[in-house]
Design a protein around this motif. Structure first.
Motif, PDB file in Angstrom:
ATOM      1  N   ALA A  99       0.891  -1.163   0.000  1.00 32.54           N
ATOM      2  CA  ALA A  99       0.000   0.000   0.000  1.00 32.54           C
ATOM      3  C   ALA A  99       0.932   1.216   0.000  1.00 32.54           C
ATOM      4  O   ALA A  99       1.930   1.236   0.721  1.00 32.54           O
ATOM      5  N   LEU A 100       0.637   2.213  -0.834  1.00 30.90           N
ATOM      6  CA  LEU A 100       1.629   3.265  -1.080  1.00 30.90           C
ATOM      7  C   LEU A 100       1.386   4.583  -0.347  1.00 30.90           C
ATOM      8  O   LEU A 100       2.140   5.531  -0.512  1.00 30.90           O
ATOM      9  N   GLU A 101       0.325   4.637   0.418  1.00 32.68           N
ATOM     10  CA  GLU A 101       0.057   5.817   1.254  1.00 32.68           C
ATOM     11  C   GLU A 101      -0.166   7.112   0.488  1.00 32.68           C
ATOM     12  O   GLU A 101       0.207   8.181   0.935  1.00 32.68           O
ATOM     13  N   PHE A 102      -0.720   7.003  -0.711  1.00 32.83           N
ATOM     14  CA  PHE A 102      -1.282   8.182  -1.373  1.00 32.83           C
ATOM     15  C   PHE A 102      -2.549   7.725  -2.099  1.00 32.83           C
ATOM     16  O   PHE A 102      -2.864   6.538  -2.108  1.00 32.83           O
ATOM     17  N   GLY A 103      -3.286   8.682  -2.668  1.00 34.09           N
ATOM     18  CA  GLY A 103      -4.535   8.331  -3.356  1.00 34.09           C
ATOM     19  C   GLY A 103      -5.593   7.782  -2.414  1.00 34.09           C
ATOM     20  O   GLY A 103      -6.406   6.949  -2.790  1.00 34.09           O
ATOM     21  N   TYR A 104      -5.554   8.272  -1.162  1.00 37.56           N
ATOM     22  CA  TYR A 104      -6.546   7.802  -0.183  1.00 37.56           C
ATOM     23  C   TYR A 104      -7.956   8.222  -0.583  1.00 37.56           C
ATOM     24  O   TYR A 104      -8.179   9.375  -0.950  1.00 37.56           O
ATOM     25  N   CYS A 105      -8.889   7.326  -0.517  1.00 38.63           N
ATOM     26  CA  CYS A 105     -10.295   7.661  -0.732  1.00 38.63           C
ATOM     27  C   CYS A 105     -11.149   6.532  -0.170  1.00 38.63           C
ATOM     28  O   CYS A 105     -10.621   5.491   0.231  1.00 38.63           O
ATOM     29  N   ARG A 106     -12.451   6.787  -0.128  1.00 29.75           N
ATOM     30  CA  ARG A 106     -13.362   5.742   0.339  1.00 29.75           C
ATOM     31  C   ARG A 106     -14.491   5.583  -0.658  1.00 29.75           C
ATOM     32  O   ARG A 106     -15.004   6.581  -1.163  1.00 29.75           O
ATOM     33  N   LEU A 107     -14.841   4.350  -0.948  1.00 32.94           N
ATOM     34  CA  LEU A 107     -16.011   4.078  -1.766  1.00 32.94           C
ATOM     35  C   LEU A 107     -17.171   4.026  -0.770  1.00 32.94           C
ATOM     36  O   LEU A 107     -17.181   3.172   0.120  1.00 32.94           O
ATOM     37  N   MET A 108     -18.102   4.986  -0.946  1.00 35.01           N
ATOM     38  CA  MET A 108     -19.148   5.110   0.080  1.00 35.01           C
ATOM     39  C   MET A 108     -20.554   5.109  -0.493  1.00 35.01           C
ATOM     40  O   MET A 108     -20.780   5.555  -1.621  1.00 35.01           O
ATOM     41  N   LEU A 109     -21.448   4.629   0.333  1.00 36.09           N
ATOM     42  CA  LEU A 109     -22.864   4.718   0.012  1.00 36.09           C
ATOM     43  C   LEU A 109     -23.324   6.105   0.463  1.00 36.09           C
ATOM     44  O   LEU A 109     -23.024   6.533   1.578  1.00 36.09           O
ATOM     45  N   ALA A 110     -24.021   6.821  -0.437  1.00 42.80           N
ATOM     46  CA  ALA A 110     -24.543   8.143  -0.060  1.00 42.80           C
ATOM     47  C   ALA A 110     -26.013   8.228  -0.443  1.00 42.80           C
ATOM     48  O   ALA A 110     -26.425   7.663  -1.463  1.00 42.80           O
ATOM     49  N   ILE A 111     -26.752   8.930   0.402  1.00 42.52           N
ATOM     50  CA  ILE A 111     -28.199   9.088   0.147  1.00 42.52           C
ATOM     51  C   ILE A 111     -28.543  10.587   0.220  1.00 42.52           C
ATOM     52  O   ILE A 111     -27.743  11.371   0.738  1.00 42.52           O
ATOM     53  N   PRO A 112     -29.713  10.990  -0.275  1.00 40.47           N
ATOM     54  CA  PRO A 112     -30.099  12.408  -0.183  1.00 40.47           C
ATOM     55  C   PRO A 112     -30.029  12.889   1.257  1.00 40.47           C
ATOM     56  O   PRO A 112     -30.419  12.158   2.185  1.00 40.47           O
ATOM     57  N   GLU A 113     -29.509  14.115   1.458  1.00 40.04           N
ATOM     58  CA  GLU A 113     -29.219  14.580   2.823  1.00 40.04           C
ATOM     59  C   GLU A 113     -30.465  14.777   3.676  1.00 40.04           C
ATOM     60  O   GLU A 113     -30.386  14.789   4.898  1.00 40.04           O
ATOM     61  N   VAL A 186     -23.189   7.608   4.138  1.00 40.20           N
ATOM     62  CA  VAL A 186     -23.763   6.914   5.295  1.00 40.20           C
ATOM     63  C   VAL A 186     -23.097   5.576   5.613  1.00 40.20           C
ATOM     64  O   VAL A 186     -23.239   5.065   6.716  1.00 40.20           O
ATOM     65  N   ALA A 187     -22.367   4.996   4.648  1.00 40.10           N
ATOM     66  CA  ALA A 187     -21.698   3.721   4.945  1.00 40.10           C
ATOM     67  C   ALA A 187     -20.498   3.552   4.018  1.00 40.10           C
ATOM     68  O   ALA A 187     -20.505   4.021   2.881  1.00 40.10           O
ATOM     69  N   THR A 188     -19.453   2.899   4.530  1.00 42.22           N
ATOM     70  CA  THR A 188     -18.248   2.681   3.729  1.00 42.22           C
ATOM     71  C   THR A 188     -18.281   1.299   3.083  1.00 42.22           C
ATOM     72  O   THR A 188     -18.452   0.292   3.761  1.00 42.22           O
TER      73      THR A 188
END
Ligand code: ATP
Ligand code: MG
Length: 300
Positions: A99-113, A186-188
């Motif tokens: 793991a190279l410690e850059f390009g951090y992100c999360r694939l997340m579930l999102a819903i209307p606020e 709301v969830a990862t």
């Protein structure tokens, strides 16, 4: 270098969020390239290691097909493409070497606020828009949810306001894009960063040795980035306590100090991050003249 010198190919993203850091890492690993005009193929100048500059989505396939031996790509893309490849070849595999410690992100579930989130089950019977259909499908399945997946290759975040989906699964780093589109995470589904990958192609011993050397260098650069050389003075009777505080130090070097029989100089290679808190703790344990120096290269 002769014509017949076996060569290794590394695939990195041509232009995007991972390009600069990927290239920096390879340059720090001692690789030099002749950048050609079309910028798709860079010939290795000092080692028989060439670079292929491509779209990040293509990197997993280039590795799986043995076109390139190594590649730097986000874990999100590697995981999605691997699931895709397994439809055709169930034994498809990529080795995540580091793991190279850059390009951090999360694939997340999102819903209307303006909606409440009661858990994945609320997606049952609904529609989820994403560019990551396989990771999304597998997350929904793990959570016992039956939902339709709407595959979009861009602008996923506008799907709910257009009425094409009830929720989205998308990459998030700061959350600004979500907020601008009145969505909330709301969830990862997956935590991700860039990683060095190796395909499964078998190599002749000479090329394998070259690949191993390269991987060791990349790991060395990675390790050096975290590693610090710490020097300090310590009362001889506090040595054990001070050694305990030094983060990730194995056996520190202890040197006598001329004219100060009760004190010693301590030099230590700290392989874990050294924070201000560590220095403050060292000081209150009796250390003085504390210096933290960067480590440029490391071969262990
Ligand atoms: P390409 O033209 O190579 O296909 P792209 O538009 O698919 O580029 P980028 O947006 O450059 O890709 O993102 C590349 C990778 O960077 C992502 O797959 C992910 O691993 C990582 N990344 C880090 N932060 C983010 C973010 N906020 N949004 C999207 N990707 C991110
Ligand atoms: Mg892409």
């Amino acid at each position: 270098m002769t014509e017949s010198t076996p060569r290794i190919k590394i695939a990195i993203q041509k232009s995007g969020r991972l390009s600069e850091d990927s290239l920096r890492l390879l340059k720090q690993s001692g690789l030099q390239f002749e950048s050609s005009k079309d910028k798709l193929f860079w010939f290795g100048r000092n080692l028989p290691v060439d670079l292929l500059l491509v779209r990040d989505d293509d990197i997993p396939r280039l590795l799986l097909e043995g076109v390139c031996e190594l590649g730097i790509v986000g874990e999100n893309v590697a995981a999605e493409k691997l699931l895709e490849a397994r439809k055709r070849r169930p034994d498809a595999h990529l080795d995540n070497l580091a793991a190279l410690e850059f390009g951090y992100c999360r694939l997340m579930l999102a819903i209307p606020e303006d909606q409440e989130y009661s858990g994945p089950k609320q997606l049952d019977g609904g529609r989820v828009a994403t560019s990551y259909p396989r990771l999304t499908r597998s997350w929904l399945r793990e959570n016992g949810v039956e939902a339709e997946i709407v595959v979009l290759n861009g602008a996923v975040e506008i799907a709910p306001s257009l009425g094409t989906a009830d929720a989205i699964v998308d990459l998030v780093s700061t959350g600004t894009t979500l907020r601008a589109n009145h969505l909330k995470p709301v969830a990862t589904v997956l935590n991700s960063q860039a990683a060095l990958y190796r395909g499964r192609s078998r190599l002749a011993p000479e090329r394998q040795a070259l690949l191993d050397k390269l991987v060791q260098r990349v790991l060395g650069v990675q390790r050096a980035a975290e590693t610090k050389y710490v020097m300090l003075h310590a009362p001889r009777d506090r040595l054990a306590r001070i050694s305990e505080i030094l983060p990730g130090a194995e056996t520190p070097t202890v040197l006598p100090l001329e004219g100060q029989p009760d004190k010693v100089a301590v030099h230590a290679l700290c392989t874990e991050q050294v924070f201000w808190e560590h220095l403050e703790e060292l000081k209150s344990a009796g250390a003085s003249a504390i210096l933290v120096l960067p480590v440029e290269k490391m071969l262990v």
